[in-house]
Design an enzyme around this catalytic site. Structure first.
Site, PDB file in Angstrom:
ATOM      1  N   GLU A  94    -124.792   4.256   8.036  1.00 53.14           N
ATOM      2  CA  GLU A  94    -124.736   2.792   8.019  1.00 53.14           C
ATOM      3  C   GLU A  94    -125.443   2.249   9.246  1.00 53.14           C
ATOM      4  OE1 GLU A  94    -120.942   0.923   7.545  1.00 53.14           O
ATOM      5  OE2 GLU A  94    -120.617   1.806   5.577  1.00 53.14           O
TER       6      GLU A  94
ATOM      7  N   ASP B 290    -113.103   8.856   7.361  1.00 54.51           N
ATOM      8  CA  ASP B 290    -114.462   8.869   7.914  1.00 54.51           C
ATOM      9  C   ASP B 290    -115.384   9.749   7.065  1.00 54.51           C
ATOM     10  OD1 ASP B 290    -114.015   7.162  10.239  1.00 54.51           O
ATOM     11  OD2 ASP B 290    -112.686   8.767  10.885  1.00 54.51           O
TER      12      ASP B 290
ATOM     13  N   ASP C 253    -121.082   9.186   9.304  1.00 56.45           N
ATOM     14  CA  ASP C 253    -120.346   8.031   9.816  1.00 56.45           C
ATOM     15  C   ASP C 253    -119.948   8.346  11.255  1.00 56.45           C
ATOM     16  OD1 ASP C 253    -118.975   5.605   9.949  1.00 56.45           O
ATOM     17  OD2 ASP C 253    -117.101   6.528   9.311  1.00 56.45           O
TER      18      ASP C 253
END
Lengths: 160, 160
Positions: B67, B139, B7
């Protein structure tokens, strides 16, 4: 003082090195790093990182400079450009190289004399300022221009 | 099969490793890499690159996942995020690690069962799916979630 100018982009990152002594500048080297659009993103970014790390290891610049990025109208283009820039700046950081950022208009003003200069005018001035330099392409030219601007700006900071 | 979830962000990049065997997953490790906002950009990006390279060298993941990025409403935030992502993905590329990209909704759907899940729901499910794991922060949790989604999606690709 050797200055590394950088023009990062994912498909083709330009780099250009100049030597700066007082108000005098001279060409050292320039080139372009191209990446294969069919390769995975992580491989393309590694290629940019490795190639710029090799340039730094070869020429041992004292500092680096790049144009300030701005968000493009096309968000996907902005993301690609910024990712490429992240890989290139990380390679500079690994060599403890600070990267000065200059606005595009300031680079043009510093090289040509006017912030509204077009690419052809910048390239014509490069031939005058760096006589005899063989320039690898448009992105290498942009990289040399930002290196020259960085030299000018540090020599006469009132030019800001 | 060890999967590294990532992330990336400039101030704090989360990472999380899971082991995946068929439909079973287990926690391996997770953490967060923070950078000093007062340091030069190139130094911050080098710190992210080096820290993720060290994680990869330590745990030898078989693949990585993150992502998909999207352009934020704030262009400056998008540029910072994408530069951080560029440094992190370059570190993956240096280790020949491909990085699968998954849409945020798909990650939530895969972990919680619904694409509209909030952060608290994702974190609650992580406790169920990875019992006993000490999670370094929000995170790191997001990084573990994308690793789990990557495992699920490769085990049952029809979940796409």
């Amino acid at each position: 003082m050797i200055i590394l100018g950088l023009d990062p982009s994912l498909s083709c990152t330009g780099w250009g090195l100049i030597r700066s002594e007082g108000s005098r500048i001279a060409h050292v080297a320039n080139g372009e790093v191209k990446t294969d659009a069919s390769a995975p993103m992580s491989a393309r970014l590694d290629h940019l990182y490795s190639a710029i790390a090799a340039v730094i290891a070869t020429y041992a610049p004292d500092r680096a400079a790049a144009e300030e990025v701005f968000a493009n109208k096309n968000p996907q283009s902005t993301l690609k450009l910024a990712q490429a820039r992240g890989a290139v700046l990380a390679a500079c950081g690994a060599a403890n190289l600070a990267v000065n950022e200059h606005a595009a208009r300031l680079v043009k003003k510093s090289v040509v004399g006017t912030g509204g200069a077009d690419k052809a005018q910048v390239q014509a001035m490069l031939k005058v300022l760096l006589p005899g330099a063989q320039i690898a392409g448009a992105d290498a030219a942009d990289a040399l221009a930002v290196a020259i601007a960085d030299a000018h700006l540090s020599y006469s900071p009132t030019a800001r």
